[in-house]
Design an enzyme around this catalytic site. Structure first.
Site, mmCIF file in Angstrom:
data_model
loop_
_atom_site.group_PDB
_atom_site.id
_atom_site.type_symbol
_atom_site.label_atom_id
_atom_site.label_comp_id
_atom_site.label_asym_id
_atom_site.label_seq_id
_atom_site.Cartn_x
_atom_site.Cartn_y
_atom_site.Cartn_z
ATOM 1 N N SER A 184 -112.672 82.922 63.776
ATOM 2 C CA SER A 184 -113.970 82.673 64.102
ATOM 3 C C SER A 184 -114.582 84.196 64.420
ATOM 4 O O SER A 184 -114.412 85.213 64.154
ATOM 5 C CB SER A 184 -114.216 82.273 65.118
ATOM 6 O OG SER A 184 -113.879 82.980 66.627
ATOM 7 N N LYS A 185 -115.722 84.259 64.048
ATOM 8 C CA LYS A 185 -116.378 85.413 64.046
ATOM 9 C C LYS A 185 -115.531 86.173 65.312
ATOM 10 O O LYS A 185 -116.673 87.310 65.318
ATOM 11 C CB LYS A 185 -117.944 85.074 63.376
ATOM 12 C CG LYS A 185 -117.949 84.505 62.227
ATOM 13 C CD LYS A 185 -118.854 84.325 61.868
ATOM 14 C CE LYS A 185 -119.208 83.790 60.620
ATOM 15 N NZ LYS A 185 -121.153 82.486 60.479
ATOM 16 N N GLN A 186 -116.592 85.039 66.555
ATOM 17 C CA GLN A 186 -116.088 85.481 68.164
ATOM 18 C C GLN A 186 -115.019 85.951 67.987
ATOM 19 O O GLN A 186 -115.222 86.976 69.108
ATOM 20 C CB GLN A 186 -116.778 84.330 68.696
ATOM 21 C CG GLN A 186 -118.165 83.832 68.729
ATOM 22 C CD GLN A 186 -118.390 82.693 67.702
ATOM 23 O OE1 GLN A 186 -117.104 83.017 66.738
ATOM 24 N NE2 GLN A 186 -119.168 81.974 67.762
#
Length: 293
Positions: free
Chosen positions: A243-245
């Site tokens: 994920s981007k997180q």
């Protein structure tokens, strides 16, 4: 009914390997059905949106041959549409103000769910503290939907039949957040209805949102779309989904066919030999149609 699919990334950063799996599956399912494939930028969560990320995402899709139909829609431009849906629900007494803090919600949920499995994404069901009125001295922070009792049953084209007691597992969920922004659940249901989306193909991390979205859709007089939730790509180091997180790296576009093949294999197919994205996608579409259509 004409097939209408969509890919709806959030512009919190460029696409990564995990988001490409969902985009490719969504694209192939639409093309294999002879349908339309729409692109929607889900920037309703403005604090998480990164300036320019939407254009980067569009460029990545085009570089991989994943061309969408029609105009792109940005959720940030659709405030009036969401307000109309909200007002409709409010006029029917289906929304109420909630004054609970996050800590209070978590504590009440933990007490309510002792010995009961909660959702896999660690979401705590709302205990209904403010359902019958705000406690004395409290003002509304967020606005919640009155979820009806009952089991929501739907067929997932990848995972099979799914069941969820939304009132128990989720509770009355938020439609307008404490910061004044529209909740994802309201925006996605309204937009899918407005765009006549018939089929949603997305990552399995959103499976737990499906039952409540179907409940909300029917309350708004909409027909819930068919759904398919495809496997997630996990980080081999942490076991967490890419994920981007979690700082997943952006897609490598220097060898687009290699990148497409990696997503294709994650969907359970054998690699395809192709010299360009267009020839790869034609072959992939035929193989997808043979398995899923």
């Amino acid at each position: 009914m004409t097939y209408v699919g969509r890919f709806a990334p959030s512009p919190s950063g460029p696409l990564h390997a995990g988001s490409l799996v969902a985009a490719l599956a969504s694209y192939l399912d639409a093309r294999a059905a002879g349908g339309r494939w729409l692109l929607r930028i889900e920037d309703v969560d403005k604090p998480r949106s990164v300036p320019g990320a939407d254009r980067v995402i569009m460029g990545q899709l085009e570089a991989l041959g994943l061309h969408w139909d029609g105009e792109v829609i940005w959720q940030s431009a659709r405030d009036a549409v969401y307000q109309h849906a909200f007002d409709d629900l409010a006029a029917r007494g289906l929304i109420y103000g909630c004054g609970c803090t996050r800590r209070e919600i978590a504590e009440a949920a933990d007490a309510r769910t002792q010995g009961v499995d909660i959702l896999a994404d660690s979401e705590r069901p709302y205990a209904g503290t403010c359902r019958h009125g705000l406690p004395p001295g409290r003002a509304a922070r967020a606005w919640r939907l009155r979820v009806p009792a009952g089991i929501e049953v739907f067929e997932d084209r990848w995972l099979g039949q799914q069941r969820q007691d939304v009132a128990r597992a989720v509770g009355d969920f938020v439609l307008r957040r404490a910061d004044g922004l529209w909740a994802y659940q309201l925006a996605v249901v309204v937009d899918d209805g407005a765009q006549n989306v018939t089929d949603v193909v997305r990552g399995a991390d959103l499976l737990t949102s499906t039952a409540r979205q179907h409940v909300l859709a029917r309350m708004l007089g909409l027909t819930p779309p068919r759904v398919m939730h495809v496997p997630l790509i996990l980080d081999p180091r942490t076991g967490l989904k890419l994920s981007k997180q979690n700082h997943a790296p952006a897609l490598d576009l220097t060898q687009p066919v290699v990148t497409l093949n990696q997503a294709w294999q994650a969907l359970g197919f054998t690699p395809l030999t192709a010299s360009h994205p267009e020839t790869f996608l034609r072959a992939a579409c035929a193989a997808w149609a043979a398995r899923w259509r």
